[in-house]
Enzyme design. Sequence first.
Site, short mmCIF file in Angstrom:
data_model
loop_
_atom_site.label_atom_id
_atom_site.label_comp_id
_atom_site.label_asym_id
_atom_site.label_seq_id
_atom_site.Cartn_x
_atom_site.Cartn_y
_atom_site.Cartn_z
CG HIS A 67 34.40 -42.65 27.33
ND1 HIS A 67 33.09 -42.35 27.11
CD2 HIS A 67 35.03 -42.45 26.16
CE1 HIS A 67 32.92 -41.99 25.84
NE2 HIS A 67 34.09 -42.03 25.23
CG ASN A 107 30.12 -41.28 22.15
OD1 ASN A 107 30.44 -41.98 23.11
ND2 ASN A 107 31.00 -40.64 21.43
FE1 HDD Z 1 36.25 -44.65 22.31
C1 HDD Z 1 36.42 -45.70 25.53
C2 HDD Z 1 32.84 -44.47 22.54
C3 HDD Z 1 36.11 -43.24 19.19
C4 HDD Z 1 39.55 -45.04 22.00
N1 HDD Z 1 34.91 -45.00 23.74
C5 HDD Z 1 35.16 -45.44 25.02
C6 HDD Z 1 33.95 -45.58 25.74
C7 HDD Z 1 32.94 -45.23 24.90
C8 HDD Z 1 33.54 -44.87 23.65
C9 HDD Z 1 31.46 -45.21 25.22
C10 HDD Z 1 33.83 -45.99 27.19
C11 HDD Z 1 33.62 -47.47 27.30
C12 HDD Z 1 33.46 -47.86 28.74
O1 HDD Z 1 32.44 -47.45 29.33
O2 HDD Z 1 34.33 -48.55 29.26
N2 HDD Z 1 34.79 -43.93 21.14
C13 HDD Z 1 33.44 -44.05 21.37
C14 HDD Z 1 32.71 -43.67 20.19
C15 HDD Z 1 33.63 -43.31 19.25
C16 HDD Z 1 34.93 -43.48 19.84
C17 HDD Z 1 31.20 -43.69 20.05
C18 HDD Z 1 33.43 -42.85 17.84
C19 HDD Z 1 32.44 -43.18 17.09
N3 HDD Z 1 37.59 -44.20 20.88
C20 HDD Z 1 37.33 -43.65 19.65
C21 HDD Z 1 38.55 -43.59 18.87
C22 HDD Z 1 39.54 -44.12 19.66
C23 HDD Z 1 38.90 -44.49 20.91
C24 HDD Z 1 38.68 -43.06 17.46
C25 HDD Z 1 40.99 -44.32 19.39
C26 HDD Z 1 41.59 -44.17 18.28
N4 HDD Z 1 37.74 -45.21 23.57
C27 HDD Z 1 39.01 -45.35 23.20
C28 HDD Z 1 39.87 -45.93 24.29
C29 HDD Z 1 38.85 -46.19 25.42
C30 HDD Z 1 37.58 -45.65 24.84
C31 HDD Z 1 41.09 -45.14 24.62
C32 HDD Z 1 39.20 -45.65 26.81
C33 HDD Z 1 39.00 -46.79 27.76
C34 HDD Z 1 38.74 -47.94 26.93
O3 HDD Z 1 38.72 -47.58 25.62
O4 HDD Z 1 38.58 -49.08 27.32
O5 HDD Z 1 40.47 -47.10 23.85
#
Ligand code: HDD
Length: 743
Positions: free
Chosen positions: A113, A185
């Site tokens: 993202h 999402n």
């Molecule tokens: Fe995630 C970012 C949505 C599963 C780990 N995620 C991130 C963002 C969104 C989502 C919208 C961007 C937020 C922003 O604008 O700063 N992610 C989801 C949704 C998931 C999902 C809807 C499943 C239902 N995510 C998911 C899993 C993991 C992560 C299973 C880790 C095990 N997501 C992350 C992250 C991020 C992230 C690596 C990247 C930057 C941040 O968090 O701050 O931690």
Amino acid sequence: MTPANNTPTPAPGRPSSRPPSLGEPTDPTGPLPPKPDQEGAQPRTPTGAEPGPDRSTTAQQGEFLTTSQGARLQDTDHSLKAGRRGPVLLQDHHLREKITHFDHERIPERVVHARGAAAHGVFEGYGTAESVCRAGFLAKGKRTEVFTRFSTVVGSRGSMDTARDTRGFATKFYTDEGTFDLVANNIPVFFIQDGIKFPDVVHAAKPHPDREIPQAQSAHDTFWDFVSLHTEAQHHTLWFMGDRGIPRSFRMMEGFGIHTFRLADADGETSLVKFHWKPTLGVHSLTWEEAQILGGADPDFHRRDLSDAIEAGAHPSWELGIQVFPDNEEQSFEGIDLLDPTKFVPEELAPVQPIGRMTLDRNPSNYFAETEQVAFNPGHLVPGIDVTDDPLLQVRLFSYVDTQLTRLGGPNFAQLPINRAHAPINDMLRDGYGQQGDYAGVAPYQPNSLDGGCPFMAGEADGAFTDLPVRVPEGVKERELSATFEDHYSQARLFWRSMTPIERDHIIDAYSFELGKCYENVIRERQLQCLANIDGELCSRVAAALGMAAPEPTVAADGESDGQVVTSGPLSQLGGTWPIDGRMIGIVVDPEDDNSGLLALHEKIVAASMTPLVIAPHGGEVVGVPVGRTFATAASVEFDALLLAGAPLTAPDSRPSVDPTAGAPGSGAIEPRVGKLIDECWHHAKAMGAWGDGRGALEAHTGSGGAGIVLGDEPFAVLGEIQSLLGGHRVWERFAPASPVRS
Ligand code: HDD
């Protein structure tokens, strides 16, 4: 050094501290006068709207440039040297401060993202959730400030907006009871069921590690290798091979919390829910060709669309809704496991009940400070909203803080203005990199007597967040998932069955494109096997496009319905009529024509909350209306509809076109770049209208009219019909779908 021609004159009454002969800017001066193109009728913002009222408080402040320590500066253009032609001196503390800060300006981009755009707004509760949730921000009429960031998942920060991808839709509600983040999402199901697989799916989707290509694409071997082996990903993949993978606008996307959450009412009674965002403007998409062209022509298409619409006053809004399920021991509903994030619950089984509305009405003032530094976390909860044991959500609860510690450089990112709760904060978190607090008191620990025992613990009556007393399932420790997670295909079939023929064609084209970009035949074969397990027609048509044999299914379909629902209406995004706020209308004009009605037309379009862009051979104005695009800068993909108020012909002395299909210069043919606009709009199923001299051009390029072509004598009448057509987004009737009628 030769004095620069544009050296500003010292402000009156403030003599320069250097001899005037040097001619260099030394003393602080007033602001430079506006350049000629900044004066008069030129819009002050890209859309011509007045800048927001907050700009005055957020712009660079103060009369004098200073160091970060507040010392006023006399010069920031020259390093301090031992003589004019000598080496730079280490003692130049301003130089070192400026360069050192610059050297450290970039922070790591988000691991996923990374590319996003955001806006501020307000959420207003309807009060309808009170029977299931005690969260104060859902109360009737309660207004809560929000910040929403939309994003692509795979591409890096500098990639294009229109890549085929899932979109993030993360909202921070700054409630009185603490911050609630709904990190959602635009697709209601996820790739994987257990968070431990997240690094795997992301490594597979990101560019190949050897050459770091392709950027922001899933059309490559490692992605299809993974999803064809790890078949729980097939359902999500089918959604983003569909039109939702290429949204027309962030403003026209649904949002889904995906996981099931647990809500508690004022009496502690609990329910299970799924969150939905429903856009007022409907759910609409680009065509794949538009998305690809935009990747080059305007990689910032979605962020521009969002900020322009907000600036123009077309504030996008979404209704927040919930599907409510009883909190039973199985945590399932109508045979659907509510803890499996690769499953959704069709709205026919559980209607989405509206509980509030979000309106985004203010653009960020500074991209880095707000959009880049915002830190979401599904663990940011408020009293009345709690998590469930969904194994994907459970891992997310660890991952977000962990990644933000690195991305935002230490544990104090919650103190950044965009992340600061609007509820009073009284934590005992201390010190660390970037600490902003200057805390009084000596006892940041509990219990204490030295600070009078403060702060105290809150009870439920004081609005404390209480962990809901949920029974923990019995069992042994094991690395397994529930057997109810094993079905990977039935909901994919439901999605496929629910698509209209046009949408099915798009899905087949998308798979054919993506798999056609893979090098390894074995990966294509394996993915075709997955498609065969979803639907025979889908598989055979993709196989035909790839020139491969279509395999037989290896997983038996569960009859016609795969459950209680045969098709689910809300899954298709075609049909229906929607508001047209913020739509872009291109108006081709010939400055040589009588354009006396242009101003009125322009005003009429603006009054309908749309954005008119006049397209003319050259910049400047036509009858006082600013030219938004010239023939050189206009791209059909920017417009939702095209109007031809005139038919500019090739100028007699124009240079030969590099486009071999264009008409010969000087031939009196329609200007080829206008012809190209018309042709592309035709192929992208866009409404087009013409009057006066424009009629002939439109008729010539579209074979005398057809679906979505409005020919008239009177501009307002043509515009009216175009508006009606725009309500349906596109004119799909123009093309017969290859798919059979929806079953
Ligand atoms: Fe995630 C970012 C949505 C599963 C780990 N995620 C991130 C963002 C969104 C989502 C919208 C961007 C937020 C922003 O604008 O700063 N992610 C989801 C949704 C998931 C999902 C809807 C499943 C239902 N995510 C998911 C899993 C993991 C992560 C299973 C880790 C095990 N997501 C992350 C992250 C991020 C992230 C690596 C990247 C930057 C941040 O968090 O701050 O931690």
